[in-house]
Design an enzyme around this catalytic site. Structure first.
Site, mmCIF file in Angstrom:
data_model
loop_
_atom_site.group_PDB
_atom_site.id
_atom_site.type_symbol
_atom_site.label_atom_id
_atom_site.label_comp_id
_atom_site.label_asym_id
_atom_site.label_seq_id
_atom_site.Cartn_x
_atom_site.Cartn_y
_atom_site.Cartn_z
ATOM 1 N N SER A 1 -38.554 -17.356 -24.098
ATOM 2 C CA SER A 1 -38.893 -18.807 -23.346
ATOM 3 C C SER A 1 -40.116 -19.210 -23.508
ATOM 4 C CB SER A 1 -38.920 -18.450 -21.854
ATOM 5 O OG SER A 1 -39.058 -19.898 -21.159
ATOM 6 N N GLY B 88 -33.899 -17.841 -26.086
ATOM 7 C CA GLY B 88 -34.925 -18.718 -25.393
ATOM 8 C C GLY B 88 -34.548 -19.262 -23.954
ATOM 9 N N HIS B 89 -35.373 -20.331 -23.605
ATOM 10 C CA HIS B 89 -35.260 -20.899 -22.440
ATOM 11 C C HIS B 89 -33.566 -21.423 -22.105
ATOM 12 C CE1 HIS B 89 -36.967 -21.840 -18.601
ATOM 13 N NE2 HIS B 89 -36.345 -23.115 -18.483
ATOM 14 N N GLY B 90 -32.817 -21.520 -23.103
ATOM 15 C CA GLY B 90 -31.632 -22.192 -22.752
ATOM 16 C C GLY B 90 -30.683 -20.910 -22.797
#
Length: 103
Positions: free
Chosen positions: A47, A75-77
């Site tokens: 993230s 990642g943040h998704g």
């Protein structure tokens, strides 16, 4: 992992859309201490918005009984990048935390 054709429109939107509201503020320590429900926190290792190790430490210190998992290589998704894992973890957590049906 989501297929690239699903992520492409989202990534294009990030380049052209600007949020109309200020970013969310972090919870205070007192707010986190006041959480009285079971909590599952899935944190993305890559993230760009949080430091997952620091977030884990803070949650474990302040939220009673929290379950924290740092998911590698995403990642943040996270829900878009690995929806199968997210769904499995949520369902497993609910199964463990749900009260037994009364007779």
């Amino acid at each position: 992992m989501s297929p690239p054709e699903m992520l492409k429109p989202i990534m294009m939107g990030y380049r052209t859309y600007g949020p109309q509201r200020p970013p969310a503020r972090p919870f205070t320590d007192d707010e986190l201490r006041s959480v009285g429900l079971p909590v599952l926190a899935l944190l993305a290792e890559r993230s760009v918005l949080i430091r997952p190790d620091a977030a884990r430490e803070r949650l474990e210190r302040l939220v009673a009984g929290v379950r924290v998992e740092i998911v590698p290589k995403v990642g943040h998704g996270l829900p878009l990048e690995n929806p199968g894992l997210v769904n499995r973890r949520i369902l497993q957590y609910i199964e463990r935390e749900a009260p037994a049906p009364s007779a």
